[in-house]
Write an enzyme that holds these catalytic residues in place. Structure first.
Site, PDB file in Angstrom:
ATOM      1  N   CYS A 229       0.777  -1.245   0.000  1.00 50.18           N
ATOM      2  CA  CYS A 229       0.000   0.000   0.000  1.00 50.18           C
ATOM      3  C   CYS A 229       0.807   1.292   0.000  1.00 50.18           C
ATOM      4  O   CYS A 229       0.479   2.204  -0.762  1.00 50.18           O
ATOM      5  CB  CYS A 229      -1.011  -0.002   1.136  1.00 50.18           C
ATOM      6  SG  CYS A 229      -0.413  -0.633   2.693  1.00 50.18           S
TER       7      CYS A 229
ATOM      8  N   HIS B 252      -0.864   6.617   5.690  1.00 48.55           N
ATOM      9  CA  HIS B 252       0.230   5.660   5.466  1.00 48.55           C
ATOM     10  C   HIS B 252       1.350   6.219   4.585  1.00 48.55           C
ATOM     11  O   HIS B 252       2.005   5.472   3.853  1.00 48.55           O
ATOM     12  CB  HIS B 252      -0.321   4.353   4.872  1.00 48.55           C
ATOM     13  CG  HIS B 252       0.467   3.148   5.317  1.00 48.55           C
ATOM     14  ND1 HIS B 252       0.237   1.885   4.842  1.00 48.55           N
ATOM     15  CD2 HIS B 252       1.490   3.028   6.201  1.00 48.55           C
ATOM     16  CE1 HIS B 252       1.071   1.024   5.402  1.00 48.55           C
ATOM     17  NE2 HIS B 252       1.843   1.698   6.229  1.00 48.55           N
TER      18      HIS B 252
END
Length: 464
Positions: free
Chosen positions: A68, A124
């Site tokens: 990700c 993130h």
């Protein structure tokens, strides 16, 4: 059970220079597999997404990175991760780094032409310095979490890396809270379930496998949430002038209930199952709804959104604007996909040119074709692939697949087409010359939640 599933939305709402550029809603599902939507698998209930997809352009050859953080780098910067230094790993909570500030993020460029930019969900992309956080990288507002995963009730996580089968509260001294409204911690949401009521899991009571049952419920809950977003856009008069994009950030994690059947592999691998994304674009500006089989990569969203918004293109990036290709079904502008080039001692990379895909070195495990554990009669197909086989068997360190004839990567044709292997291997070596060394510092205990009010908070590293 820590199954990851979050939706990230980027919205542009302001008008620029008296004109009305479209609103952009960019929705990213976390760890959604190829086989986890109803138009690929009739056992999954995603009626809202399917309704949107049937009015949309489905990007059937859309690619992302194997995990990700690198995919989000590609979305936000228009650069391949190997050119940013984020090619090897995700950003774990105690790693004292983020995405270098010299790279402009997509919302920064949209704000320059009058857009309002908002982010809901998972970030993130670094938080150890405040400069790395969403509201400092172009977002007017942020509601979500900085790290890569959370417990859905407590909105906490362990500061150390954890496997998919580990428990959330194994080490209380290392647990930190991570949920924010803009830059401020929002503890009032502690105990509020952010993703999946049990009623959704009950819709899949026939699935014996617990992880697949819960995960399937999460997918349907996400589908309902997206339906609510669409209804809100309609109720407020935004929908008719909106571009709605749905994609995933990498393939499904089978250990957590996701599934990529019939594609080979899993999240974290260079196989198609780790990198080929469920993607569609919906908007009244599109000439027609259809399935687009032209190559598209995560880096292309950056310039494509800039063109949609009417912004100037950014030179030097890896992404190519595909708006005209999508909108009018024009000739392809992309002929090459770089799956990734790792910065490791042993060569590991993958590239696609036209229909041919070359994998150099270890592609990752599982390397199998894993059927969904949902009671269907489909059976998994397993193969033997040692982690160090690229060192033991030089011939097998190079794998070539003709994805037009063999989209499931069953037949390595490297020995039959040595000239194509040589050409693609040379191309990887040329691209390596532009690689930025991986930015993978050791974890820093200065970021431990116990030092920051039992939360994951900025302030313990120097921004680069």
């Amino acid at each position: 059970m820590g199954i990851l599933f979050q939706v990230l939305v980027l919205i542009g709402f302001h008008f620029a220079n008296g004109q009305k550029p479209p609103h952009i809603i960019f929705t990213v599902a976390d760890d959604l597999g190829w086989n986890d939507v109803s138009w690929h698998n009739s056992n999954i209930f995603t009626p809202n997404l399917e309704s949107l997809a049937r009015e949309a352009v489905i990007l059937n050859q859309s690619y992302v990175q194997p995990v990700c953080t690198p995919s989000r780098v590609a979305f936000m910067t228009g650069y391949y991760p190997y050119r940013v230094g984020r090619q090897n790993h995700v950003l774990n909570p105690l790693v004292p780094t983020g995405i270098p500030l010299r790279f402009s993020f997509l919302p920064e460029k949209l704000k320059e032409i009058g857009y309002s930019t908002h982010l809901i969900g998972k970030w993130h992309l670094g938080f150890c310095n405040f400069s790395y956080t969403p509201t400092q990288r172009g977002f007017d507002s942020f509601f979500g979490f900085y790290t890569g995963a959370l417990d859905y009730f407590s909105h906490t996580r362990n500061s150390k890396p954890r496997g998919p089968n580990s428990k959330w509260n194994e080490a209380d001294s290392e647990i930190g809270y991570d949920f924010r409204n803009n830059s401020r911690l929002s503890r009032k949401h502690n105990g509020v379930y952010s993703t999946v009521p049990k009623s959704y899991e009950d819709m899949y009571h026939h699935i014996r496998d617990e992880k697949r049952r819960k995960y399937s419920g999460m997918v349907t809950a996400m589908d309902d949430a997206i339906g609510s977003v669409v209804n809100a856009l309609k109720d407020n008069g935004f929908w008719d002038n909106s571009i709605f994009v749905f994609t995933t950030d990498n393939g499904g994690q089978t250990l957590a209930g996701g599934n990529n059947w019939p594609l080979r592999g899993n999240k974290g691998t260079l196989w198609e199952g780790g990198t080929r994304a469920v993607t569609f674009v919906r908007g009244s500006q599109l000439k027609k709804s259809y399935v687009n089989d032209k190559l598209f990569h995560a880096v292309d969203w950056f310039p494509t959104f800039l063109q949609i918004a009417g912004a100037k293109p950014v030179p030097g990036i890896d992404g190519l604007s595909q708006w005209n290709v999508i909108k009018e079904d024009r000739e392809a502008v992309r002929n090459e996909i770089v799956y990734n080039i790792y910065d490791l001692d042993s060569p590991r990379a993958a590239i696609r040119n036209a229909n041919y895909k070359l994998i150099q070195g270890f592609p990752g495990k599982p390397s199998d074709w894993i059927a969904p554990p949902d009671g269907s009669h489909t059976k998994s197909i397993h193969c033997r692939l040692k982690k160090n086989n690229s060192l033991e068997n030089a011939e097998e360190s190079l794998r070539l697949y003709d994805l037009k004839k063999d989209p499931l990567e069953r037949h390595n044709v490297a020995k039959s087409f040595p000239n194509i292997v040589r050409k693609l291997k040379y191309r990887i070596e040329e691209l390596k010359k532009t690689m930025v060394p991986a930015d993978d510092p050791a974890p820093d205990e200065k970021g431990e939640p116990k030092l920051w009010g039992n939360s994951f908070s900025p302030g313990w590293c120097i921004a680069k």
